[in-house]
Design a protein around this motif. Sequence first.
Motif, mmCIF file in Angstrom:
data_model
loop_
_atom_site.group_PDB
_atom_site.id
_atom_site.type_symbol
_atom_site.label_atom_id
_atom_site.label_comp_id
_atom_site.label_asym_id
_atom_site.label_seq_id
_atom_site.Cartn_x
_atom_site.Cartn_y
_atom_site.Cartn_z
ATOM 1 N N SER A 127 69.867 46.510 24.435
ATOM 2 C CA SER A 127 70.962 45.854 23.734
ATOM 3 C C SER A 127 72.169 45.744 24.648
ATOM 4 C CB SER A 127 71.334 46.632 22.468
ATOM 5 O OG SER A 127 71.900 47.890 22.811
ATOM 6 N N VAL B 32 76.653 34.338 18.095
ATOM 7 C CA VAL B 32 76.518 34.779 19.484
ATOM 8 C C VAL B 32 75.124 34.425 19.976
ATOM 9 C CG1 VAL B 32 76.703 36.716 21.086
ATOM 10 C CG2 VAL B 32 78.127 36.670 19.022
ATOM 11 N N GLN B 33 75.058 33.859 21.198
ATOM 12 C CA GLN B 33 73.780 33.479 21.796
ATOM 13 C C GLN B 33 73.632 34.176 23.151
ATOM 14 O OE1 GLN B 33 71.064 31.218 20.796
ATOM 15 N NE2 GLN B 33 70.257 32.477 22.444
ATOM 16 N N ALA B 34 72.454 34.737 23.392
ATOM 17 C CA ALA B 34 72.150 35.375 24.677
ATOM 18 C C ALA B 34 71.471 34.375 25.602
ATOM 19 C CB ALA B 34 71.247 36.588 24.460
ATOM 20 N N GLN C 173 69.951 33.284 17.601
ATOM 21 C CA GLN C 173 71.369 33.596 17.560
ATOM 22 C C GLN C 173 71.630 34.766 16.611
ATOM 23 O OE1 GLN C 173 72.882 29.822 16.253
ATOM 24 N NE2 GLN C 173 73.007 28.997 18.337
ATOM 25 N N LYS C 174 72.732 35.485 16.892
ATOM 26 C CA LYS C 174 73.159 36.581 16.021
ATOM 27 C C LYS C 174 74.477 36.171 15.364
ATOM 28 C CE LYS C 174 69.988 39.455 17.785
ATOM 29 N NZ LYS C 174 68.901 40.087 17.038
ATOM 30 N N TYR D 49 74.281 43.257 20.349
ATOM 31 C CA TYR D 49 73.206 42.253 20.416
ATOM 32 C C TYR D 49 71.928 42.989 20.820
ATOM 33 C CZ TYR D 49 71.493 37.449 20.944
ATOM 34 O OH TYR D 49 70.818 36.265 20.782
ATOM 35 N N PHE E 299 76.330 35.866 27.678
ATOM 36 C CA PHE E 299 76.438 35.538 26.258
ATOM 37 C C PHE E 299 77.490 34.459 26.040
ATOM 38 C CE2 PHE E 299 74.961 39.850 26.698
ATOM 39 C CZ PHE E 299 73.928 39.935 25.777
#
Length: 758
Positions: free
Chosen positions: A487, A509-511, A521-522, A533, A544
């Motif tokens: 994470s 939020v995108q990694a 996405q979160k 994340y 991110f």
Amino acid sequence: MNEKLHAPGGPQFPRRYGRAGTIAGISAVLCATSLIAIPSANAAVPTFPDNLVVFPDRDFVTIEGYQDRVGQTGLVEVTRKGAGVVGSAQGVVAAGDVAFEINHPGGYCWGAGTGLNVTPDIRPGDVVSIKFNGAEAGATTVQDAYVTEHSSLSGTTLTVKGHAGANVNPAQMEQRIVEPALKDTSVGRRDVRAVPGPLTVENGYSSSLTFGPDGTFTATYEFNDAATAGIAAAASGERAMAWEVEDADANRQGLTIAEFGELGGPGMGGCPNGPLQSGPAGPTNVKVSKTGSDLKVNWTPAEAIPGTPAISGYRITAVGHTRTGNEQTETGVRVSDPKAASTVIKGLRSDEAYDVYVVSVSAAGETFPAVPFIPETDTTKPLVTASPNGGTFPTAQELTLTANELGSDIFYTLDGSDPIGSGGVAAEDANLYKGPVPVSASTKLTYAAIDPSGNVSDNGTVEFIITNNPVPDAPAFTGAPVAGKGSATVSWTAPNPGAEGLTISGYTVQAYTGNGAFGSQKKVAGNVTSLVYDGLDGDTEYRFTVRASNANGDSPESAKSEPVTVQGEVVANAGPDQSIVRRTTASNVTLDGTGSTATGATYQWRQVLSNPTDPDAVNLAGSTTLQPTFSLPVYKYPMTNKPLTFELTVTAGGGTKTDVVTVTPIPDRVTAQGQWKSRDFRVDGTSTVVGGTITVRSGGPGGAVLGTAPVTAAAAPGTGGIFTLRLRDGNAPAANPGTIWIESTLGGTAGPITVVNK
């Protein structure tokens, strides 16, 4: 794979150029003037023992120190004002004084690991920097100082003239003449040197370095005998040395060594040529399609290598395969547009086969060697994609259309009609796509493409609904993400919600990895500005982005965060680097691996040594525990004060990870002066610490021990310590030892120091 030079020989150079830390018997001669550092803008000069030493005449760079990063990959870049990065290479830091070298036998080639396959022509004003994981760890601005004339001899007086630019600090310059034959003369070493100020007496000669108002300098040498003067005059190793910063121990940081008469380095050991030796960079993605008696040629325009003449156009040539005697037909065109991306060669024989050559043209010539391309017959229709592919948006958008075949022409209409008419040509009311299309109102577009061979794509349709309702500004991250096991924690600041009365309803939020977006996405609520994340792959680097939302829609995507490497199932954490002051007795040092995996793990520490007989080896107790210890011994030659590197290996659940930590010994600082007369030899000196023992050796490190002396407290109002070694009668050296070397049991060293006759 990083390309390295493998030439076995080549000139060698001292690895340290200041007073402290010198090797090979070379020490700095300090001038009495005050030393003022002139740092360059946006360039952090490395701190000893780290350094970047630049040899601009051979486009050669030495990276010294960085022993806290052994095994890590450093990116070295040469940046020029107005041109950007003109050269780059990656290298792996090795243990020892020299981390790695570029464009020198045994080192890396320029372009290694970076794709910028050119050896830069390093010039004054260029900035040579090193980065680790994107963060700059030091930079040297190449100094504008160099020899302009070969040495001139008159009797026993030798002069060397040169240039010193306005930004060069005269107090931080030195001129040297390098000639190994001088070792067998009264000079007694491989070079002579001149430092700022009046004539100063040295072994076998006196020297001075003076500066003129017109940006010139003159080094003057007065030799004790004509034979030695002749040897120095015949040498070809005149150098001008200038540095940006001189620290309290006289270490020369940000050092430039200009070597008169040296040839440039391009091509050395099979490395890339210089920026002008292969002509301009050639165009890429060349595609040649044959249609009847015509050849349609498409390419991606070339970009000039930084620091080279701009590309002015292209030459495209078709060479027929049929030979008549020793001749082949050649037909071509010259395009005088650096942005051109296509042309048609007409009037060729439809029954002939051709090779097509496409080269760039600039003031430096043409791309060499030219690469042939074989025409092909294409019957596959192109495919066009749209981004974004329509939808409802609160703000204006830009539509990007992309064809999968190079050189395809894309057309679009705004009324739903077919953009390609009968016969495979554009409809009269169709628009030629030249770049992203602004979409500021609700719109429906129909698009299609014609490839270089005349094949027509299927029609595509994309519809936008633009509401023009205010959305939030893009958020901004607050610092770098924090790594966890599988994470990363990211935090950001709340942006403007878009307009008065609106609020942030949530964040997304995108990694990202190097391959693009990672996973789903979160989302978090609008009153939350951080997120753990999870679900990330261990031992992988991520960046991110974050978007804010209000009742009208989403904000633009933020800039990507700093990179972070997520911890895997097994974590090795060797703890923070340490600096330990050397003491009069052994110092106990504890390493700390408590940040490592704890459950079901085994541990193994080891000291990373430069060789099996490394004099800095220590005995590591508890090497299979999280907190091993060792005793840092008092100093004794051939020990050094280099950082000690320790590696922790953690094994758990079938996986293994390693981490390193450095422990740097901090020595005292010592000075000394020596006097000799028949039957009486005396050495007086100082130390910054009381309680150590000084050893005086003849010559240099490892020389015969002449005697030892304790360091006692200096009488008030003095501070620190003093020492005196006095040998009389039969205990005194029978002859002046010439030079001596001083070493303290607390690690400080000084020398070689010239012993004067009383």
